[in-house]
Design an enzyme around this catalytic site. Structure first.
Site, PDB file in Angstrom:
ATOM      1  N   TYR A 180      33.440   9.908  11.325  1.00 31.38           N
ATOM      2  CA  TYR A 180      32.583   8.865  11.254  1.00 31.38           C
ATOM      3  C   TYR A 180      32.568   8.102   9.821  1.00 31.38           C
ATOM      4  O   TYR A 180      32.366   6.801   9.990  1.00 31.38           O
ATOM      5  CB  TYR A 180      31.208   9.642  11.557  1.00 31.38           C
ATOM      6  CG  TYR A 180      30.003   8.718  11.121  1.00 31.38           C
ATOM      7  CD1 TYR A 180      29.613   7.738  11.980  1.00 31.38           C
ATOM      8  CD2 TYR A 180      29.386   8.894  10.012  1.00 31.38           C
ATOM      9  CE1 TYR A 180      28.170   7.186  11.820  1.00 31.38           C
ATOM     10  CE2 TYR A 180      28.176   8.094   9.676  1.00 31.38           C
ATOM     11  CZ  TYR A 180      27.650   7.262  10.717  1.00 31.38           C
ATOM     12  OH  TYR A 180      26.473   6.357  10.438  1.00 31.38           O
ATOM     13  N   LYS A 184      33.566   4.155   8.910  1.00 35.71           N
ATOM     14  CA  LYS A 184      32.500   3.421   8.087  1.00 35.71           C
ATOM     15  C   LYS A 184      33.169   2.758   6.755  1.00 35.71           C
ATOM     16  O   LYS A 184      32.707   1.795   6.396  1.00 35.71           O
ATOM     17  CB  LYS A 184      31.274   4.287   8.113  1.00 35.71           C
ATOM     18  CG  LYS A 184      30.493   4.587   9.369  1.00 35.71           C
ATOM     19  CD  LYS A 184      29.934   3.332   9.843  1.00 35.71           C
ATOM     20  CE  LYS A 184      28.933   3.601  10.683  1.00 35.71           C
ATOM     21  NZ  LYS A 184      28.069   2.424  11.355  1.00 35.71           N
TER      22      LYS A 184
END
Ligand code: NAP
Length: 276
Positions: A180, A184
């Site tokens: 994740y 990002k």
């Protein structure tokens, strides 16, 4: 003792953050906010509409869209809604078509949807998990940006705006957020590079990197006293953020008040630093 009383007063202060919205700086602007039936996306959609924008609400589940639209309309806000799973091409096409049909154009695109289906160390995860995270968190933003351009470029307003939503975990190691976080961090780069490419078209591209914000997405970080205390121990202001505190920054970036800001990321973290 002293520390406990400081924390108490910070918590008390946090209850009084909300102030009435007086600005109409987004009047007549048209906005799409993805994943806007709950959490940060819902707050952003609400804030943009409170500042005068017409907002297209969207997420995967029809009932969520219906409920969010009803709630915002009951407050007199100008919103419409459509189902859009950001990973589905047909849904994205429909999102832009409905926005054009209902409101006549597009000034503001906020790409907010993200998933984190599996926490854990990067190299313990599967290719499937990697693909899912990158498809939703990064590729769908790339596609939404690309597909919004015909509408944004036709725009007569001063500075159409695209806003991406990253995270403070894009800047630093956060245990268990592995893939994740990587997706990002790539989003920061997507923001910066597309900002340069679109600058001459008058379209600004910026990003918000929230810290720990109280939503369903982050529940595991505050749902027990132990988790809350651990999570807030690393935050300067010793409290979680609210989705309204992200929404106010989104409204600023979307508005002409930010007309000379592009390619930038604003970290909204209560004091977790993203820079030197
Ligand atoms: P949230 O409270 O879990 O909100 C989820 C929203 O996303 C719901 O409206 C959901 O509706 C929609 N959604 C989920 N998957 C979707 C998809 N594939 N396509 C379209 N809509 C989808 O999440 P949040 O905390 O507000 O997070 C919003 C953004 O902030 C994310 O980009 C996240 O990475 C970022 N962020 C959050 C935090 C935090 O602490 N909360 C911190 C840093 C960054 P449906 O179920 O109907 O689809």
């Amino acid at each position: 003792m002293l520390r406990a009383s400081i924390i108490q007063s910070v918590r008390r202060y946090s209850v009084n953050i909300a102030s009435p919205i007086k600005s109409n700086r987004l009047e007549d602007k048209i906005a799409i906010v993805t994943a806007s039936t709950d959490g940060i996306g819902f707050s952003i959609a609400k804030r943009l509409a409170q500042e005068g924008a017409k907002v297209m609400i969207s997420s995967r589940k029809e009932l969520n869209v219906k409920n969010a639209v009803e709630e915002l309309r009951s407050e007199g806000l100008q919103v419409s809604g459509v189902v859009c799973h950001v990973g589905k091409a047909e849904d994205r096409k429909n999102l832009f078509e409905k926005t054009k049909a209902n409101f006549g154009g597009l000034d503001i695109l906020i790409s907010n949807a993200a998933v984190n289906p599996a926490i854990g160390q990067v190299l313990d995860n599967t290719e499937e998990v990697w693909d899912k995270i990158f498809d939703i968190n990064l590729k769908s933003t790339f596609l939404l940006m690309k597909e919004s351009l015909p509408l944004l470029k036709r725009n007569k307003s001063f500075s159409p705006s695209i806003i991406t939503i990253s995270t403070i975990a894009a800047y630093r190691y956060c245990e268990s957020l592995g893939i994740y976080s990587i997706s990002k961090t790539a989003l920061l780069s997507l923001t910066r590079i597309t900002a340069m490419e679109l600058a001459l078209h008058g379209i600004r591209v910026n990003c918000i990197a929230p810290g720990l914000i109280k939503t369903k997405f982050s529940k595991q970080y505050y749902d027990t006293q132990e988790a809350y205390d651990f999570s807030t121990s690393n935050i300067g202001m010793k409290r979680l953020g609210t989705s309204d505190e992200i929404a106010s920054v989104a409204a600023f970036l979307a508005s002409d008040d930010a007309s000379y800001i592009t390619g930038e990321t604003i970290a909204v973290t209560g004091g977790i630093f993203s820079r030197l």
